[in-house]
Design an enzyme around this catalytic site. Structure first.
Site, PDB file in Angstrom:
ATOM      1  N   SER A  21       2.430   1.348   9.975  1.00 49.91           N
ATOM      2  CA  SER A  21       2.174   1.399   8.539  1.00 49.91           C
ATOM      3  C   SER A  21       1.501   0.136   8.009  1.00 49.91           C
ATOM      4  O   SER A  21       0.895   0.157   6.950  1.00 49.91           O
ATOM      5  CB  SER A  21       3.484   1.640   7.778  1.00 49.91           C
ATOM      6  OG  SER A  21       4.340   0.522   7.897  1.00 49.91           O
ATOM      7  N   ASP A  37      -0.506   5.519  -0.216  1.00 47.75           N
ATOM      8  CA  ASP A  37       0.160   5.313  -1.500  1.00 47.75           C
ATOM      9  C   ASP A  37       1.199   4.203  -1.395  1.00 47.75           C
ATOM     10  O   ASP A  37       1.643   3.837  -0.308  1.00 47.75           O
ATOM     11  CB  ASP A  37       0.852   6.607  -1.952  1.00 47.75           C
ATOM     12  CG  ASP A  37      -0.128   7.756  -2.104  1.00 47.75           C
ATOM     13  OD1 ASP A  37      -1.210   7.533  -2.688  1.00 47.75           O
ATOM     14  OD2 ASP A  37       0.195   8.862  -1.620  1.00 47.75           O
ATOM     15  N   HIS A  52       6.652  -4.387   4.417  1.00 49.99           N
ATOM     16  CA  HIS A  52       5.466  -3.963   3.680  1.00 49.99           C
ATOM     17  C   HIS A  52       4.963  -5.091   2.789  1.00 49.99           C
ATOM     18  O   HIS A  52       5.664  -6.077   2.559  1.00 49.99           O
ATOM     19  CB  HIS A  52       5.774  -2.724   2.831  1.00 49.99           C
ATOM     20  CG  HIS A  52       5.714  -1.436   3.603  1.00 49.99           C
ATOM     21  ND1 HIS A  52       6.050  -0.233   3.059  1.00 49.99           N
ATOM     22  CD2 HIS A  52       5.360  -1.174   4.899  1.00 49.99           C
ATOM     23  CE1 HIS A  52       5.911   0.723   3.967  1.00 49.99           C
ATOM     24  NE2 HIS A  52       5.490   0.168   5.093  1.00 49.99           N
TER      25      HIS A  52
END
Length: 396
Positions: A287, A349, A325
């Site tokens: 990610s 997103d 993140h």
């Protein structure tokens, strides 16, 4: 005295020493049993063995150095994997009393039992008929496995198919493998190596402030596989020595390698205990690609939550696992508390929920590519549902 009689007499003495636990009658004595009766009965057994059987055994020390060395290495590997799994599964506070008096009391409850067990094992395996060594080794291993079980609970072990599977996988098979390993090592190297392998994990259990928070399946797999592969390697080394010309054979014990492994284990334990200001974390998804990839290890440092700014890569906790993140936006509420809008660089997103202060767990300081893959693969082998725990990181 015939050697088989020695083994059988010692078997009767060992079962007699464990009879209160085997029958469940030990609960009637309350805390007096584990703290007084049990250690003293095993000490008495040790004295009996020393007085009556100490001159009945003659052990060959032909392979002692090689076996001792490999047992020490196996113990270190056990701890290395144990703490690697801690980084995957998480750590928990040690529930045992770690005050000086608490440690002494806990050591008193298991040290006499452990030493006398290995002392008895040593005399039994080296007094048995060598022509039937495999039979006697299995018998001795089953005996020591048996006395570690609660016989009075056998009905609960087999009350359903699930409980039966759990009994064999969680308890019986790992204990039997460990006892087979300790019996094998005792036969070739004497009493020292089995004590080392059995003692060190127990010492960690009573002394370290935090321990890996592992489920029973993981612990059972670890307990069974390490002695199994150690046995295979020791057996290979013994056969290799037997094939070589002993006159020209020079043993080279890898002291430097051993010290390096010890150092590595100590460093890993220090990371797990939070002694270092940085904490490692294995990344389980892509990610954050291309900055951070699956299989990388990131080093996390603590930081004042009020000093976190946009574009910082943070670690936060969500539903029992960690997410790494990037901060897209910092929101400061009227109460002075901050929240972070985060997003994986490789996700379309932003994350569904803002990150609150109590979820924040440091910022990424350094990324080390690829070296976390072995840990990641091991986790996926042990936990087939591991992928379900990273929904946020996958952008789902």
């Amino acid at each position: 005295m015939r050697k088989s009689y020695v083994v059988l007499i010692l078997s009767i003495l060992i079962i007699s020493t464990s009879i209160f636990e085997l029958t469940g009658y030990s609960v009637n004595f309350g805390s007096v049993y584990p703290y007084l009766i049990k250690p003293l009965t095993w000490i008495i057994l040790g004295i009996i063995i020393f007085i009556f059987f100490r001159n009945t055994v003659l052990i060959s020390r032909k392979y002692k150095k090689e076996v001792d060395f490999n047992v020490i290495i196996s113990t270190l590997i056990y701890f290395m994997i144990y703490f690697i799994l801690g980084y995957i599964k998480g750590f928990a506070h040690n529930p045992y009393d770690r005050s000086l008096s608490g440690i002494i009391i806990n050591l008193w409850t298991f040290l006499p039992v452990l030493f006398v067990k290995e002392y008895a094992r040593y005399f039994m395996i080296n007094n048995c008929n060598k022509k039937r060594i495999f039979f006697w080794a299995l018998y001795i291993s089953l005996l020591f496995t048996f006395i570690e079980l609660n016989v009075f609970k056998f009905d609960t072990y087999f009350e359903s198919s699930l409980s039966t599977v759990e009994f064999f996988m969680q308890t019986f098979i790992p204990k039997l493998i460990v006892n087979l390993y300790l019996t094998y090592v005792s036969y070739f190297a004497g009493i020292g190596s089995p004590i080392i392998y059995a003692l060190v994990p127990q010492l960690a259990l009573y002394i370290l402030p935090i321990l890996p928070d592992l489920d029973w399946a993981t612990v059972s797999i670890l307990d069974a596989t390490i002695p199994f592969f150690s046995y295979i390697y020791i057996n290979y080394k013994i056969n290799l020595i037997d094939r070589m010309n002993r006159a020209n054979y020079e043993k080279t014990i890898g002291i430097k390698g051993m010290l390096a492994m010890v150092l590595m284990v100590v460093i890993m334990m220090c990371f797990g205990l939070g002694i270092f200001p940085v904490k490692p974390l294995v990344i389980a998804s892509n990610s954050m690609a291309p900055k951070i990839h699956r299989g990388d290890i990131v080093l996390i440092v603590d930081k004042d939550v009020n000093k976190v700014k946009e574009n910082d890569i943070i670690r936060y906790q969500m539903d029992g696992y960690y997410v790494v993140h990037r901060v897209q936006r910092v929101i400061k509420g009227k109460d002075g508390k901050v929240q972070f809008i985060t997003k994986g660089d490789n996700n379309n997103d932003v994350d569904i929920f803002p990150v609150k202060e109590n979820q924040f767990a440091g910022v990424v300081k350094l990324n080390i590519p690829l070296i976390g893959y072995p840990t990641l693969i091991l986790n996926e082998l042990l936990n087939s549902n591991a992928g379900d725990n990273v929904k946020v990181e996958k952008g789902n």
